[in-house]
Motif scaffolding. Structure first.
Motif, PDB file in Angstrom:
ATOM      1  N   ASP A   1      -7.032   1.337   1.597  1.00 57.98           N
ATOM      2  CA  ASP A   1      -7.056   0.921   0.434  1.00 57.98           C
ATOM      3  C   ASP A   1      -6.244  -0.792   1.206  1.00 57.98           C
ATOM      4  OD1 ASP A   1      -7.960   1.873  -1.692  1.00 57.98           O
ATOM      5  OD2 ASP A   1      -5.769   2.560  -2.581  1.00 57.98           O
TER       6      ASP A   1
ATOM      7  N   LYS B   1       1.638  20.500   0.177  1.00 56.93           N
ATOM      8  CA  LYS B   1       1.940  19.618   0.490  1.00 56.93           C
ATOM      9  C   LYS B   1       1.509  19.036   1.605  1.00 56.93           C
ATOM     10  CE  LYS B   1       6.774  19.499  -0.756  1.00 56.93           C
ATOM     11  NZ  LYS B   1       7.829  19.872  -0.540  1.00 56.93           N
TER      12      LYS B   1
ATOM     13  N   GLU C   1      -1.177  16.691   1.037  1.00 55.76           N
ATOM     14  CA  GLU C   1      -0.945  15.796   0.046  1.00 55.76           C
ATOM     15  C   GLU C   1      -0.312  14.866   0.432  1.00 55.76           C
ATOM     16  OE1 GLU C   1       1.988  15.205  -4.137  1.00 55.76           O
ATOM     17  OE2 GLU C   1       0.589  16.951  -3.748  1.00 55.76           O
ATOM     18  N   ARG C   2       0.875  14.875   1.711  1.00 56.82           N
ATOM     19  CA  ARG C   2       0.881  12.940   1.887  1.00 56.82           C
ATOM     20  C   ARG C   2      -0.354  13.134   2.484  1.00 56.82           C
ATOM     21  NH1 ARG C   2       7.017  16.652   4.592  1.00 56.82           N
ATOM     22  NH2 ARG C   2       7.522  16.383   1.990  1.00 56.82           N
TER      23      ARG C   2
ATOM     24  N   GLY D   1      -8.823  16.420   1.106  1.00 56.86           N
ATOM     25  CA  GLY D   1      -9.199  16.988  -0.858  1.00 56.86           C
ATOM     26  C   GLY D   1      -9.208  17.677  -1.241  1.00 56.86           C
TER      27      GLY D   1
ATOM     28  N   LEU E   1     -10.134  11.611   4.047  1.00 54.13           N
ATOM     29  CA  LEU E   1      -9.738  11.999   2.526  1.00 54.13           C
ATOM     30  C   LEU E   1     -10.641  13.023   2.063  1.00 54.13           C
ATOM     31  CD1 LEU E   1      -9.369   8.277   1.613  1.00 54.13           C
ATOM     32  CD2 LEU E   1      -7.736   9.797   1.314  1.00 54.13           C
TER      33      LEU E   1
ATOM     34  N   HIS F   1      -3.002  12.774   2.318  1.00 54.47           N
ATOM     35  CA  HIS F   1      -4.433  12.578   1.887  1.00 54.47           C
ATOM     36  C   HIS F   1      -3.341  11.130   1.319  1.00 54.47           C
ATOM     37  CE1 HIS F   1      -6.186  11.458  -2.265  1.00 54.47           C
ATOM     38  NE2 HIS F   1      -7.455  12.120  -1.562  1.00 54.47           N
ATOM     39  N   ASP F   2      -1.994  10.533   1.064  1.00 54.65           N
ATOM     40  CA  ASP F   2      -1.649   9.226   0.260  1.00 54.65           C
ATOM     41  C   ASP F   2      -1.657   8.452   1.145  1.00 54.65           C
ATOM     42  OD1 ASP F   2      -1.152  11.120  -2.286  1.00 54.65           O
ATOM     43  OD2 ASP F   2       0.774  11.413  -2.188  1.00 54.65           O
ATOM     44  N   ALA F   3      -1.052   8.702   2.421  1.00 59.62           N
ATOM     45  CA  ALA F   3      -0.989   7.854   3.407  1.00 59.62           C
ATOM     46  C   ALA F   3      -2.105   7.746   4.179  1.00 59.62           C
ATOM     47  CB  ALA F   3      -0.378   8.735   4.649  1.00 59.62           C
ATOM     48  N   THR F   4      -3.055   8.438   3.954  1.00 59.04           N
ATOM     49  CA  THR F   4      -4.685   7.904   4.814  1.00 59.04           C
ATOM     50  C   THR F   4      -5.309   6.749   3.311  1.00 59.04           C
ATOM     51  OG1 THR F   4      -5.338   9.555   5.528  1.00 59.04           O
ATOM     52  CG2 THR F   4      -6.859   9.101   5.085  1.00 59.04           C
ATOM     53  N   ASP F   5      -5.074   7.718   1.919  1.00 61.72           N
ATOM     54  CA  ASP F   5      -5.526   6.625   1.150  1.00 61.72           C
ATOM     55  C   ASP F   5      -5.269   5.119   0.811  1.00 61.72           C
ATOM     56  OD1 ASP F   5      -7.197   6.194  -1.899  1.00 61.72           O
ATOM     57  OD2 ASP F   5      -5.486   6.590  -2.644  1.00 61.72           O
ATOM     58  N   HIS F   6      -3.662   5.095   1.069  1.00 59.72           N
ATOM     59  CA  HIS F   6      -2.824   3.833   1.630  1.00 59.72           C
ATOM     60  C   HIS F   6      -3.464   3.416   2.363  1.00 59.72           C
ATOM     61  CE1 HIS F   6       0.583   1.133   0.942  1.00 59.72           C
ATOM     62  NE2 HIS F   6       0.594   0.705   2.462  1.00 59.72           N
TER      63      HIS F   6
END
Length: 77
Positions: A47, A33, A36-37, A28, A24, A39-44
């Motif tokens: 979590d 694009k 960003e994808r 970051g 991340l 980042h979002d998938a890894t963040d999910h």
């Protein structure tokens, strides 16, 4: 045996969380694009792993506390 398995799962999960957080930080700084994808998938994923690890730890603590109160014979004093 069970304690070793649980300890191993916890260790592996913590390593996956750590590597996900490193990814991340790396992503970051990137723009685009795809970044960003990722980042979002890894963040999910990070979590989700954290929540599952917390759930496992609560469950293990509860089971251990119950085992201490009710010995293997099933009788309590």
């Amino acid at each position: 045996m069970e304690e070793t398995l649980i300890s191993g799962i916890r260790h592996d999960t913590l390593q996956a969380i750590d590597k996900g957080e490193k990814l991340l930080r790396e992503v970051g700084a990137k723009a685009g694009k795809e970044a960003e994808r990722l980042h979002d998938a890894t963040d999910h994923l990070v979590d989700h792993l954290k929540k599952e690890l917390e759930r496992w730890e609560r469950k293990c603590k509860k089971e251990k506390a119950e085992a201490d109160v009710f010995p293997a014979g099933g009788k309590h004093l």
